[in-house]
Write an enzyme that holds these catalytic residues in place. Sequence first.
Site: not given
Length: 380
Positions: A102, A273, A311, A313, A316, A342
């Site tokens: 940015d 974002d 999920c 991940c 999880c 997560h």
Amino acid sequence: MSRIQDQVKEYFSFELTHVDKNSKARAGVIRTPNGDIPTPVFMPVGTHGAVKALQPSVLEDMDTKIILSNTYHLHLSPGSDLIKKAGGLHKWMNWPRPILTDSGGFQVFSLQKKAIKEEGAEFRDQKGKSILLSPETSIEIQQNLGSDIMMAFDECIPYPASKKYTKDSIDRTHRWLDRCINSWTNPKQALFGIIQGSTYDEYRSECAEELIKRDLPGYAIGGVSVGEGPELMEKIVTYTAPLMPVDKPRYVMGVGNPEDLLMIWENGIDMSDCIIPTKFARGGTLFTNRGKIRIKHKNYRRDFYPIDPNCDCYTCKNFTRSYVKHLFDSNEILGAILATAHNIAFYKSLAERAREAILENRFTEFKKEFLENYNSSKNN
């Protein structure tokens, strides 16, 4: 077109892969010197050169394609000269993949102790020292950082804003953009322009037209998610997105609620974002396909299901809601780490599923089905 704008095409490009036949949603690939980025993509925010509560290796294991860092904050500490001496931001933070920085323009909006003038924006740091961030210094800092994508320095117009304020602001932003282009010397770094204009269609059109004249590598919609509410945000995006070039990446800055991401993707946006997934995670709010979970709630004390059963991940696959609640109750750092992992995985999966639906011309159905499930447990 300047020489640098011609040279950058050797290192940075965008390929539009497919447009959904029933909407404006599109899939593409952004190519940068540090890797390709399939779109649509959500970029996790690493303001200070780190995604809060996550090691870079975890982001790599998730196959995160790009992260965002902030010019203003890295300028204050540790300083871009130091990062340049360390070999640039990629090497310094051990992140080999693309980085977007940015420009510091959002701080023109968000920080109270500031003065905006033609030279740039003057701030007071925490010690009261005056700092002038100008188009030239913003580009110099970003080139020291070595990001793959730099954002032009602009004013993020607050909401509400009068027509006169908006007109004066976008005129200055265009002058600042030309100064950014004149300061841009590294063709391995792409420079994106930012379309402002508040809630006024005529000024969004004028700003888009002025930016497109400069033939930049990419374009962003700025000045949304600044308090205008979801209806006005959708109005701005729906109006502005078709004005942006088809053959360049389109970015909406600072948008991060799942329903808002689906809205911008449906309108042909490629990138976004937001701090929402990481900030919410640290506060104990977790995103699932059936809505948000506030893990500190007493209901989860004996809940031995994963955060989201669908999920895959690390969190999880290995831990229960009960355990993650315990970590937050005990003020254990691991709670924030697992929650952040997560949420980032959830957002990445959402973008990947959206891309797959676009390629199969079923984005509208995907959005409808996702929102029906996501809104089914509002009382969690």
